[in-house]
Design an enzyme around this catalytic site. Sequence first.
Site, short mmCIF file in Angstrom:
data_model
loop_
_atom_site.label_atom_id
_atom_site.label_comp_id
_atom_site.label_asym_id
_atom_site.label_seq_id
_atom_site.Cartn_x
_atom_site.Cartn_y
_atom_site.Cartn_z
N GLU A 15 33.17 50.39 45.31
CA GLU A 15 33.81 51.04 44.18
C GLU A 15 33.19 52.41 43.96
OE1 GLU A 15 33.76 48.35 40.82
OE2 GLU A 15 34.81 46.80 41.95
N HIS A 19 38.67 48.20 38.11
CA HIS A 19 37.59 47.40 37.49
C HIS A 19 37.65 47.48 35.97
CE1 HIS A 19 33.37 45.62 38.45
NE2 HIS A 19 33.88 45.07 37.36
#
Length: 528
Positions: A259, A279
Amino acid sequence: MTKVLVSDPIDQAGIDILSQVAQVDLRTGLPPEQLREIIGDYDALMIRSGTTVTADIIEAADKLRIIGRAGVGVDNVDVPAATKRGVLVVNSPEGNTIAAAEHALALMLSLSRHVPHAHASTMAGGWDRKTYVGNELYKKKLGVVGLGKIGSHVARVATAMGMELLAYDPFVSPERAQQMQVKLLPLAELFAEADYITLHLPRTPDTENLVNAALLRTMKPTARLVNCARGGIVDEAALAEAVEQGVIAGAALDVYAKEPLAADSPLRTVRERLVLTPHLGASTTEAQENVAIDVAEQIRDVLLGLPARSAVNIPGLNAEVMEQLKPHLQLAETLGQLVSQLAGGAISELEVRLQGEFASHPTQPLVVAALKGMLSTALGDSINYVNASLEAKDRGIHVLEVKDAASRDYAGGSLQLSSRSSKGNHSVTGAVFADGELRVTSIDEFPVNVTPSRHMLFTRHRDMPGIIGQIGSVLGEHNVNIASMQVGRRIVRGDAVMVLSLDDPIPPSLLACVHAINGIQEAHPVTL
Ligand SMILES: NC(=O)c1ccc[n+]([C@@H]2O[C@H](COP(=O)([O-])OP(=O)(O)OC[C@H]3O[C@@H](n4cnc5c(N)ncnc54)[C@H](O)[C@@H]3O)[C@@H](O)[C@H]2O)c1
Ligand SMILES: O=C(O)CC[C@@H](O)C(=O)O
C-alpha cells in the site's frame, strides 16, 4: 521533556490526551530515512497503517518506550525487534471492529448491486438499467473466513439479513459456532459452497497467498469475494485474472499486499465486477476517535509508569492482571534480584515454584517478573517486562515452572526461586502477607522473616559464638549502620544464614573484612 511523535493522521482526541503528559509532534508522511533520523528524540511513537516501523528505525530509537498503533493490525511494526529493544507495542483491538465489519458489508452490497459501476455510468450521462441488475443477499450462503471480532459482527448482521452462515476458523470451537448459528466447514468446502466469501483473518506466514489461483478456481462462477482484512492474503494477480475471465462473479478489496496500491497493479485494469477502496475499513469518525483515545490513553499511562491494557508484546500481562497481581509481581521481581545477587554469576537455570495459594495465580506474569528482577542485576534499566523472557532465552537460561498447590506454608502461599550457576545453587522464598507486605521467608532453605530493603547483606556461616558480634563490629568500623538483623538456622551449631538490612551500601573493603572473619562461608551484598 517527554516527547511523543505522531507520524500518521490521528483524531484530535488522541492528541489532546497525549498533550496532558508530553510535547506532541505531529509529523505525517515522513520518509523512512527521516523517521530514522529523528526517532532518537522521542519517548513514544503513535502510528496508524501509514508508517512502517522497521528494525532499522527501532535500532535508532534510543529513548523509545512505546509504539502505539491506533488500530488492530501491528503488521506494520517489527514487533520482535521492538520486543528485543524492550519497547512496548500497544494497539486498539476493538476500537474499529464495527467500522471494519460495516465496510465489509458495504463492499458485499456494492458487489451484489453494482453500486460503484452504476454510479459511474449514471454520472457519465448514462441511464443503464439492464447491465446493473443485481442479486439479493437474502438466503445466499456467506462464508466468513476468520470468525473473530470483525468476522463475528459481519456474521450477526448477515444472519439478520437472512443469509445462511458458513465459517472457517481453526481456532473457533463448534460450541461457539453453534451459538452464533454458523456452520463450521473446512476451507476448501467453504470456498466451494459459498455465494459470498468475506475474509477477516490476520496476515501471517500461514495465511499469505491463502486465496490463490487454485482456490479461486474452486469457487462457484456466481460467487464473490471480499477482503477487508489484510493485503497479501489474496494473490492479487490471480484475483484480477479470475474476475476478468469470469472464473468468479466479482470481488471487492480494501487492503493490498503493498500500500498504496501500485499504479500498474493488474487490479487497476479490471473495469467491471471489481470494487477497490483505499484501506478505508477503519475510516469512520467514530472508529478514528475510539482508536485514538484508546491508544493515546495507553501511551499516556505508560509514560506515567502505569501498565498498558492492550500490550501486544507482553502476552498475558495487561493492566488488569498487573493491578490484581501487583504485590505478587513485586515479590517475584525482588526474589529475582535476590537470587541473582546471591548467585553472583551467570545463572543457567531458574526454577519458579508457585506454592499453595500462589499456584492459583497465572504463572506467566510471575515468571516474567522474576526474570526481569534476575536480569536487572546485570542489565539494569534496559530490561523490562517486554524483553525479559527473550533476553533470558537469548542467554540460554533454562526456565522451569512448577505449581505445587498442595503446599501449605503461608495463607496466601509462597513463591520460591531456585537458581543454578557455575558458582553453585541458591534458593529464595517469599510471601505476600495480608497487609500486602513482602517477606523473604527462606534463603537456601534456611527459614528467615525479612522485609526486603534497599541495602542488605547475606552471609552463610558456621553457627558459633561471637561471629555475629564480629560482623557487627566490622560494619561499625566502616560506618555502616544496621537497621535490622535476622539469623536462620536448621540445627544448633550447624550452618546458618544471616540477613542484615542496612542504611548504607557496602563498600568492597568492608566485604573483604567480612570474608576474613573465621567461620564465614559466603557473604553477598544485595542492592534492591
Ligand atoms: N480494513 C481495515 O481497515 C481493517 C480494520 C480493522 C481490522 N482489520 C483486519 O481485520 C482482521 C480481523 O480483525 P479482528 O479484529 O476481527 O481480529 P480477531 O483477532 O478478533 O480475529 C481474527 C480471527 O482470525 C482467525 N484466524 C487466525 N488464523 C486463521 C486462519 N489461518 N484461518 C482462518 N481463521 C484464522 C482467528 O482465530 C480469529 O478468530 C485483521 O487482519 C485486522 O488487521 C482491517
Ligand atoms: O489505520 C487505519 O486506517 C487502518 C487500520 C486497520 O487496518 C487496522 O488494522 O486496525
